[in-house]
Design a protein around this motif. Structure first.
Motif, PDB file in Angstrom:
ATOM      1  N   ARG A   1       0.390 -17.048  -1.438  1.00 16.19           N
ATOM      2  CA  ARG A   1       0.183 -15.540  -1.218  1.00 16.19           C
ATOM      3  C   ARG A   1       0.545 -15.244   0.361  1.00 16.19           C
ATOM      4  O   ARG A   1       0.111 -15.824   0.856  1.00 16.19           O
ATOM      5  CB  ARG A   1      -1.317 -15.082  -1.569  1.00 16.19           C
ATOM      6  CG  ARG A   1      -1.627 -14.956  -2.922  1.00 16.19           C
ATOM      7  CD  ARG A   1      -3.135 -14.588  -3.172  1.00 16.19           C
ATOM      8  NE  ARG A   1      -3.539 -14.677  -4.495  1.00 16.19           N
ATOM      9  CZ  ARG A   1      -3.449 -13.842  -5.464  1.00 16.19           C
ATOM     10  NH1 ARG A   1      -2.963 -12.597  -5.370  1.00 16.19           N
ATOM     11  NH2 ARG A   1      -3.673 -14.043  -6.717  1.00 16.19           N
ATOM     12  N   ARG A   2       0.997 -14.028   0.533  1.00 18.22           N
ATOM     13  CA  ARG A   2       1.206 -13.515   1.638  1.00 18.22           C
ATOM     14  C   ARG A   2       0.103 -12.732   2.104  1.00 18.22           C
ATOM     15  O   ARG A   2      -0.702 -11.956   1.380  1.00 18.22           O
ATOM     16  CB  ARG A   2       2.324 -12.349   2.073  1.00 18.22           C
ATOM     17  CG  ARG A   2       3.806 -13.323   1.479  1.00 18.22           C
ATOM     18  CD  ARG A   2       4.954 -12.346   1.940  1.00 18.22           C
ATOM     19  NE  ARG A   2       4.967 -11.169   0.774  1.00 18.22           N
ATOM     20  CZ  ARG A   2       5.527 -10.071   1.380  1.00 18.22           C
ATOM     21  NH1 ARG A   2       6.322 -10.222   2.272  1.00 18.22           N
ATOM     22  NH2 ARG A   2       5.408  -9.013   0.318  1.00 18.22           N
TER      23      ARG A   2
ATOM     24  N   LYS B   1      -1.773   6.615   0.099  1.00 18.15           N
ATOM     25  CA  LYS B   1      -0.521   6.610  -0.141  1.00 18.15           C
ATOM     26  C   LYS B   1       0.437   6.136   0.715  1.00 18.15           C
ATOM     27  O   LYS B   1       1.316   5.526   0.515  1.00 18.15           O
ATOM     28  CB  LYS B   1       0.030   8.108  -0.421  1.00 18.15           C
ATOM     29  CG  LYS B   1       1.402   8.277  -0.626  1.00 18.15           C
ATOM     30  CD  LYS B   1       1.773   8.033  -2.221  1.00 18.15           C
ATOM     31  CE  LYS B   1       3.061   8.580  -2.448  1.00 18.15           C
ATOM     32  NZ  LYS B   1       4.271   7.606  -2.094  1.00 18.15           N
ATOM     33  N   ASP B   2      -0.136   6.100   2.092  1.00 17.38           N
ATOM     34  CA  ASP B   2       0.641   5.301   3.058  1.00 17.38           C
ATOM     35  C   ASP B   2       0.674   3.666   2.658  1.00 17.38           C
ATOM     36  O   ASP B   2       1.738   3.234   3.028  1.00 17.38           O
ATOM     37  CB  ASP B   2      -0.007   5.513   4.429  1.00 17.38           C
ATOM     38  CG  ASP B   2      -0.139   6.964   4.940  1.00 17.38           C
ATOM     39  OD1 ASP B   2       0.809   7.724   4.617  1.00 17.38           O
ATOM     40  OD2 ASP B   2      -0.796   7.015   5.898  1.00 17.38           O
ATOM     41  N   VAL B   3      -0.468   3.185   2.033  1.00 14.39           N
ATOM     42  CA  VAL B   3      -0.684   1.833   1.793  1.00 14.39           C
ATOM     43  C   VAL B   3       0.364   1.558   0.751  1.00 14.39           C
ATOM     44  O   VAL B   3       1.013   0.749   0.675  1.00 14.39           O
ATOM     45  CB  VAL B   3      -2.136   1.194   1.693  1.00 14.39           C
ATOM     46  CG1 VAL B   3      -2.286  -0.008   1.196  1.00 14.39           C
ATOM     47  CG2 VAL B   3      -2.868   1.426   2.859  1.00 14.39           C
ATOM     48  N   VAL B   4       0.453   2.329  -0.209  1.00 14.88           N
ATOM     49  CA  VAL B   4       1.367   2.339  -1.508  1.00 14.88           C
ATOM     50  C   VAL B   4       2.834   2.331  -0.958  1.00 14.88           C
ATOM     51  O   VAL B   4       3.448   1.421  -1.422  1.00 14.88           O
ATOM     52  CB  VAL B   4       1.070   3.293  -2.517  1.00 14.88           C
ATOM     53  CG1 VAL B   4       2.137   3.276  -3.391  1.00 14.88           C
ATOM     54  CG2 VAL B   4      -0.326   3.049  -3.143  1.00 14.88           C
TER      55      VAL B   4
ATOM     56  N   GLN C   1       7.648  -3.282   1.202  1.00 12.16           N
ATOM     57  CA  GLN C   1       7.603  -4.617   0.929  1.00 12.16           C
ATOM     58  C   GLN C   1       8.164  -5.297  -0.163  1.00 12.16           C
ATOM     59  O   GLN C   1       7.997  -6.355  -0.244  1.00 12.16           O
ATOM     60  CB  GLN C   1       6.288  -5.112   1.586  1.00 12.16           C
ATOM     61  CG  GLN C   1       5.872  -4.907   2.978  1.00 12.16           C
ATOM     62  CD  GLN C   1       6.740  -5.570   3.879  1.00 12.16           C
ATOM     63  OE1 GLN C   1       6.883  -6.649   4.019  1.00 12.16           O
ATOM     64  NE2 GLN C   1       7.265  -4.766   4.949  1.00 12.16           N
ATOM     65  N   GLY C   2       8.398  -4.575  -1.301  1.00  7.13           N
ATOM     66  CA  GLY C   2       8.643  -5.035  -2.435  1.00  7.13           C
ATOM     67  C   GLY C   2       7.267  -5.762  -3.066  1.00  7.13           C
ATOM     68  O   GLY C   2       7.551  -6.496  -4.073  1.00  7.13           O
ATOM     69  N   ILE C   3       6.170  -5.108  -3.082  1.00  2.26           N
ATOM     70  CA  ILE C   3       4.885  -5.653  -3.608  1.00  2.26           C
ATOM     71  C   ILE C   3       4.535  -4.548  -4.583  1.00  2.26           C
ATOM     72  O   ILE C   3       4.266  -3.607  -4.447  1.00  2.26           O
ATOM     73  CB  ILE C   3       3.855  -5.635  -2.404  1.00  2.26           C
ATOM     74  CG1 ILE C   3       4.438  -6.527  -1.267  1.00  2.26           C
ATOM     75  CG2 ILE C   3       2.560  -6.151  -3.056  1.00  2.26           C
ATOM     76  CD1 ILE C   3       3.361  -6.426  -0.009  1.00  2.26           C
ATOM     77  N   ASP C   4       4.469  -5.122  -5.885  1.00  3.14           N
ATOM     78  CA  ASP C   4       3.841  -4.285  -7.261  1.00  3.14           C
ATOM     79  C   ASP C   4       2.183  -4.444  -7.100  1.00  3.14           C
ATOM     80  O   ASP C   4       2.024  -3.236  -7.354  1.00  3.14           O
ATOM     81  CB  ASP C   4       4.441  -4.920  -8.334  1.00  3.14           C
ATOM     82  CG  ASP C   4       5.994  -5.140  -8.441  1.00  3.14           C
ATOM     83  OD1 ASP C   4       6.411  -3.956  -8.058  1.00  3.14           O
ATOM     84  OD2 ASP C   4       6.537  -5.889  -9.008  1.00  3.14           O
TER      85      ASP C   4
END
Length: 131
Positions: A1-2, A28-31, A37-40
């Motif tokens: 994991r990163r 929403k900023d975090v989303v 970053q391409g993180i689902d």
């Protein structure tokens, strides 16, 4: 994991300054960061106001959250000298910070090295006693 750290708006090096500081807007900023970053899905760890933002994100975007850890969101003063539990939390946070610093040091390729969960666990065991 990163392991990634994110400054909330109007904290750290975030730019530009904005007047809006609502928990939904910060979630929403975090989303948006995750999308960039391409993180689902993520395991969120939030401290203080970040813990409240993490909770908001989990409530507003539950499909994006795999796990949630919330630390220290109470409006009280803690003293590591008088509270062994707080001392343990501080020690863990400092150890995690140190491990992140060490495992993300820029290499000669100007790219952070990859670290496995096993490597991170071993590094943390050096600093955090097993109860």
């Amino acid at each position: 994991r990163r392991i990634l750290g994110v400054d909330l708006r109007n904290h750290g090096d975030t730019q530009p300054w904005t007047e809006s500081m609502s928990y939904p807007s910060m979630a929403k900023d975090v989303v948006d960061f995750m999308d960039g970053q391409g993180i689902d899905k993520i395991i969120l760890v939030g401290h203080s106001m970040g813990g409240k933002v993490a909770q908001a994100l989990a409530l507003l975007y539950p499909e994006r959250v795999e796990g949630l850890v919330v630390l220290d969101i109470a409006p009280v003063t803690y003293c590591r000298e008088h509270d062994p539990h707080w001392k343990a939390v501080e020690d863990i946070l400092h150890a995690i910070h140190q491990v992140v610093e060490e495992t993300t040091a820029v290499t000669t390729t100007n790219r952070p090295p990859d670290a496995t969960k096993e490597q991170l666990d071993k590094a943390l065991r050096k600093s955090i006693p097993d109860p």
